[in-house]
Design an enzyme around this catalytic site. Sequence first.
Site, PDB file in Angstrom:
ATOM      1  N   GLY A 307       0.828  -1.194   0.000  1.00 28.20           N
ATOM      2  CA  GLY A 307       0.000   0.000   0.000  1.00 28.20           C
ATOM      3  C   GLY A 307       0.860   1.240   0.000  1.00 28.20           C
ATOM      4  O   GLY A 307       1.957   1.251  -0.578  1.00 28.20           O
ATOM      5  N   GLU A 308       0.392   2.311   0.605  1.00 32.27           N
ATOM      6  CA  GLU A 308       1.029   3.626   0.720  1.00 32.27           C
ATOM      7  C   GLU A 308       1.462   4.210  -0.621  1.00 32.27           C
ATOM      8  O   GLU A 308       2.336   5.078  -0.695  1.00 32.27           O
ATOM      9  CB  GLU A 308       2.191   3.616   1.718  1.00 32.27           C
ATOM     10  CG  GLU A 308       3.426   2.838   1.342  1.00 32.27           C
ATOM     11  CD  GLU A 308       4.459   2.750   2.475  1.00 32.27           C
ATOM     12  OE1 GLU A 308       5.667   2.937   2.193  1.00 32.27           O
ATOM     13  OE2 GLU A 308       4.066   2.490   3.630  1.00 32.27           O
TER      14      GLU A 308
END
Length: 341
Positions: A307-308
């Site tokens: 993610g991120e």
Amino acid sequence: MLPPDTGLPFDDIRALIATMPGPDEGARGAALKRQGELVKPPGALGRLEEIAVHVATWQGNSMPTVNRPMVAVFAATHGVADRGVSPYPGAVTRQMLDAFGTGKAAVNQICATFDAGLRVFDLALDYPTPDISREPALDEKACAATMAFGMEAIAGGSDLLCLGEMGIGNTTIAAAICHGLYGGTAEEWVGAGTGSTGDVLARKIEVVRAAVALHKDHLDDPLELLRRLGGRELAAMAGAILAARHEKVPVILDGYVVTAAAAVLHALDSTALDHCLAGHVSAEKAHGAVLERLGLKPILDLGMRLGEGSGAALAIGVVKAAVACHRGMATFAEAGVSQDG
């Protein structure tokens, strides 16, 4: 950009959907013509050619640029995190934002590698949205306002927008959205996320099943589905995608959570994601299934599930290379190379 103020929150969003600009066919035609004249066999650069033409089409410029790529990471907290759906506590969301701020997260390193900007949006981390298996995540006004807030991600003149997220529990939210949109069983849409196994995974599946069952009479409208089953970061990312379309900024989507937010727009209008690229296909088991439904072919497949915005940011390198080849290569005429067989 902000949606018009009609006094009816979701009507404002629907108006923006209805007035989305289409592809610039003139730019597309000119870019395709240039690709045919570059000093290479037709199709020799494979998807790089397709990506260059895509960026040209949606920037409205036959000689596109990727000089100001921006990675926007939206962070939020979720009431379902208290249900034990993740091996990590909700406090990790705030701790990861601190890591972004000090330049120590993975996405910081990837952005630095490709000279991309990074903006992190704190979406009221101290106020988790309610547990979606017991009540709606947002009311209509708050959902629309959060979408409008997400539209600010394009402020500053980016020529390529990459979307990412951070929020413990948000793969549970993404799974609920996909289950609500596409049906099937909760098990089909729930994956490990940050590493859920055993009882944690079982709780995650049960929460998704219960949430969709609770809201089942209100899921025919994708915006209603978003406000009931979503979270602030998903609403904001949907807004960012929509704003980018209106401002002629191509978008790179990250993993499962970002794609779930995008899927809401696709459910409203099947052309809503035509300006988007899928940065990668993550190791989250249902991500590939959603991409297939959206008609998006991932640029990378590296088994990532962080993610991120990390996968989308990594894809910047490929998109930059595609555009650089498109702009910088000589044509057969310029190089004095014969095209005769």
